[in-house]
Design an enzyme around this catalytic site. Structure first.
Site, PDB file in Angstrom:
ATOM      1  N   ARG A 184     -42.216  70.615 -17.598  1.00  0.00           N
ATOM      2  CA  ARG A 184     -40.824  71.595 -18.142  1.00  0.00           C
ATOM      3  C   ARG A 184     -41.435  71.755 -19.918  1.00  0.00           C
ATOM      4  O   ARG A 184     -41.659  70.849 -20.478  1.00  0.00           O
ATOM      5  CB  ARG A 184     -39.600  70.759 -18.226  1.00  0.00           C
ATOM      6  CG  ARG A 184     -38.595  70.719 -17.972  1.00  0.00           C
ATOM      7  CD  ARG A 184     -37.403  70.429 -18.746  1.00  0.00           C
ATOM      8  NE  ARG A 184     -37.812  69.772 -20.208  1.00  0.00           N
ATOM      9  CZ  ARG A 184     -37.797  68.508 -20.157  1.00  0.00           C
ATOM     10  NH1 ARG A 184     -37.624  67.552 -19.849  1.00  0.00           N
ATOM     11  NH2 ARG A 184     -37.968  68.360 -21.982  1.00  0.00           N
ATOM     12  N   HIS A 188     -34.975  70.214 -22.396  1.00  0.00           N
ATOM     13  CA  HIS A 188     -34.922  70.393 -21.293  1.00  0.00           C
ATOM     14  C   HIS A 188     -33.273  70.857 -20.838  1.00  0.00           C
ATOM     15  O   HIS A 188     -33.091  71.345 -20.156  1.00  0.00           O
ATOM     16  CB  HIS A 188     -33.662  68.488 -20.473  1.00  0.00           C
ATOM     17  CG  HIS A 188     -32.955  67.758 -19.468  1.00  0.00           C
ATOM     18  ND1 HIS A 188     -33.141  67.830 -18.464  1.00  0.00           N
ATOM     19  CD2 HIS A 188     -31.359  68.299 -19.522  1.00  0.00           C
ATOM     20  CE1 HIS A 188     -32.152  67.969 -17.484  1.00  0.00           C
ATOM     21  NE2 HIS A 188     -31.196  68.273 -18.265  1.00  0.00           N
ATOM     22  N   TYR A 197     -39.564  63.014 -28.165  1.00  0.00           N
ATOM     23  CA  TYR A 197     -39.992  62.075 -27.399  1.00  0.00           C
ATOM     24  C   TYR A 197     -41.178  62.676 -26.251  1.00  0.00           C
ATOM     25  O   TYR A 197     -42.049  61.647 -25.394  1.00  0.00           O
ATOM     26  CB  TYR A 197     -39.509  61.909 -25.929  1.00  0.00           C
ATOM     27  CG  TYR A 197     -38.794  62.892 -25.067  1.00  0.00           C
ATOM     28  CD1 TYR A 197     -39.945  63.776 -24.326  1.00  0.00           C
ATOM     29  CD2 TYR A 197     -37.374  63.468 -25.383  1.00  0.00           C
ATOM     30  CE1 TYR A 197     -38.560  64.287 -23.317  1.00  0.00           C
ATOM     31  CE2 TYR A 197     -36.846  64.294 -25.017  1.00  0.00           C
ATOM     32  CZ  TYR A 197     -37.573  64.893 -24.012  1.00  0.00           C
ATOM     33  OH  TYR A 197     -36.958  66.242 -23.047  1.00  0.00           O
TER      34      TYR A 197
HETATM   35  C1  LIG Z   1     -26.280  61.487 -11.181  1.00  0.00           C
HETATM   36  C2  LIG Z   1     -26.862  62.357 -11.879  1.00  0.00           C
HETATM   37  N1  LIG Z   1     -27.207  61.162 -13.435  1.00  0.00           N
HETATM   38  C3  LIG Z   1     -27.109  61.709 -13.923  1.00  0.00           C
HETATM   39  C4  LIG Z   1     -27.204  63.096 -14.816  1.00  0.00           C
HETATM   40  C5  LIG Z   1     -27.762  63.341 -15.883  1.00  0.00           C
HETATM   41  N2  LIG Z   1     -28.759  64.096 -15.889  1.00  0.00           N
HETATM   42  C6  LIG Z   1     -28.919  65.779 -16.139  1.00  0.00           C
HETATM   43  S1  LIG Z   1     -30.292  65.977 -15.807  1.00  0.00           S
HETATM   44  C7  LIG Z   1     -30.748  64.627 -15.474  1.00  0.00           C
HETATM   45  C8  LIG Z   1     -31.890  65.003 -14.906  1.00  0.00           C
HETATM   46  C9  LIG Z   1     -33.084  66.190 -14.585  1.00  0.00           C
HETATM   47  O1  LIG Z   1     -34.193  65.911 -13.658  1.00  0.00           O
HETATM   48  P1  LIG Z   1     -35.050  66.449 -12.907  1.00  0.00           P
HETATM   49  O2  LIG Z   1     -34.195  66.183 -11.633  1.00  0.00           O
HETATM   50  O3  LIG Z   1     -36.643  65.808 -13.306  1.00  0.00           O
HETATM   51  O4  LIG Z   1     -34.642  67.753 -12.916  1.00  0.00           O
HETATM   52  P2  LIG Z   1     -34.773  68.628 -14.591  1.00  0.00           P
HETATM   53  O5  LIG Z   1     -34.425  69.013 -15.558  1.00  0.00           O
HETATM   54  O6  LIG Z   1     -36.179  68.108 -14.796  1.00  0.00           O
HETATM   55  O7  LIG Z   1     -35.600  69.837 -13.960  1.00  0.00           O
HETATM   56  C10 LIG Z   1     -30.349  63.973 -16.052  1.00  0.00           C
HETATM   57  C11 LIG Z   1     -30.015  62.262 -15.782  1.00  0.00           C
HETATM   58  C12 LIG Z   1     -26.436  63.757 -13.881  1.00  0.00           C
HETATM   59  N3  LIG Z   1     -26.627  64.443 -14.173  1.00  0.00           N
HETATM   60  N4  LIG Z   1     -25.763  62.970 -12.311  1.00  0.00           N
END
Ligand SMILES: Cc1ncc(C[n+]2csc(CCOP(=O)(O)OP(=O)(O)O)c2C)c(N)n1
Length: 296
Positions: A184, A188, A197
């Site tokens: 990425r 985010h 980080y």
């Molecule tokens: C059930 C839940 N827990 C926590 C969150 C907060 N949250 C939003 S995006 C994210 C990270 C997601 O990471 P990933 O699946 O690797 O996708 P990326 O954004 O890196 O493409 C988190 C923890 C959420 N939206 N839903």
């Protein structure tokens, strides 16, 4: 041939665009105006389109994965010439939903393609703090799902893998998992500062040397199908189209208040009726804060 039912995370608007969702439809959703399919009831970028067989995006990480498996099971029962595809990040594989979905898909032998974007980070949590397996591909294999790891920044490799996965998923009625290794390069979200980080030179390396769009562009330029002039013309034309869609969308009225409470229940329960009454009362008390016809 219908081919495709999609249950996505939030980084796949390209799929929808490719399937024919217009820039105006994207802008209408982001502004939550009265032409938005979700009637303004979702956060921006939570697109959904029945016409395009595209489930409404859910931000709750991982929830789309079992939905895709359920839809694939329905396609199997109806003997349709189609599969579902679902996208999620490495963070999505840290949810229980991912594991339940993979196991269910394997046992029920449903035509679903799982595309995991392993971009190394779930916001600020690196993969190493999420799991100790060798990435995601081995997890698919552990559940008995045919799984392959692909360079996710190589557009042609991804195209070929997905194409083949689709043929297998439908022809052999089974799930396939594709782990797309990537990074990425951006933050985010707009509320994140990823330099807090991770090292700046790491980000730069991925942004410069590995950028999938630059890599693909180099290839089509080499083939003589694209040029710097074509690129700059295309960029300026798309920019104009996007700005125009935004300008149009922001002028369109919001959906009427009554739409806020529909579409879930045939008969709204008392607590929802109370909420609607209380909202209408608040608008009546502060008319200056709302558009004139908002109470309809
Ligand atoms: C059930 C839940 N827990 C926590 C969150 C907060 N949250 C939003 S995006 C994210 C990270 C997601 O990471 P990933 O699946 O690797 O996708 P990326 O954004 O890196 O493409 C988190 C923890 C959420 N939206 N839903």
């Amino acid at each position: 041939m219908e081919m495709f039912y999609g249950a996505m995370q939030y980084r796949e608007p390209g799929v929808l665009l490719w399937r024919g969702f217009t820039l105006q439809e994207f802008a209408n959703q982001c502004f939550g105006n009265k032409f938005d399919n979700g009637k303004g009831r979702q956060m921006p970028i939570h697109y959904g389109s029945t016409k395009h067989n595209y489930f409404t995006v859910a931000s709750t990480v991982g929830t789309q994965i079992p939905h895709a498996v359920g839809a694939a099971y329905a396609l199997k029962m109806e003997e349709r010439d189609a599969c579902t595809v679902t996208y999620f990040g490495d963070g999505g594989t840290s949810t229980g939903d991912f594991h339940a979905a993979l196991n269910f898909a394997a046992v029920m032998e449903v035509p679903v393609i799982f595309i995991c974007r392993n971009n190394g980070w779930a916001i600020s949590t690196p993969s190493a703090d999420q799991f100790r397996s060798d990435g995601i591909v081995v997890r698919g294999q552990a559940y008995g799902v045919h799984s392959i790891r692909v360079d996710g920044n190589d557009a042609l490799a991804m195209y070929n893998a997905v194409n083949e996965a689709r043929t297998m998923a439908i022809g052999e009625q089974k799930p396939i998992l594709i782990e797309a290794l990537t990074y990425r390069a951006g933050h985010h979200s707009t509320s994140d500062d990823s330099t807090k980080y991770r090292p700046g030179d790491e980000i730069e390396w991925w942004r410069m040397a590995q950028d999938p769009v630059t890599r693909f562009r180099k290839w089509i330029e080499m083939k003589g199908w694209w040029s710097a002039e074509a690129e700059s013309e295309f960029r300026s034309s798309v920019r104009k189209q996007v700005l125009n869609a935004i300008q149009v969308a922001e002028k369109v009225e919001k959906p009427p208040i009554k739409e806020l409470f529909t579409d879930v229940y045939d008969f709204p329960p008392p607590n929802l009726c109370e909420q609607e009454a209380s909202l209408r009362e608040a608008i009546r008390r502060h008319p200056q804060d709302y558009p004139p016809d908002f109470l309809m």
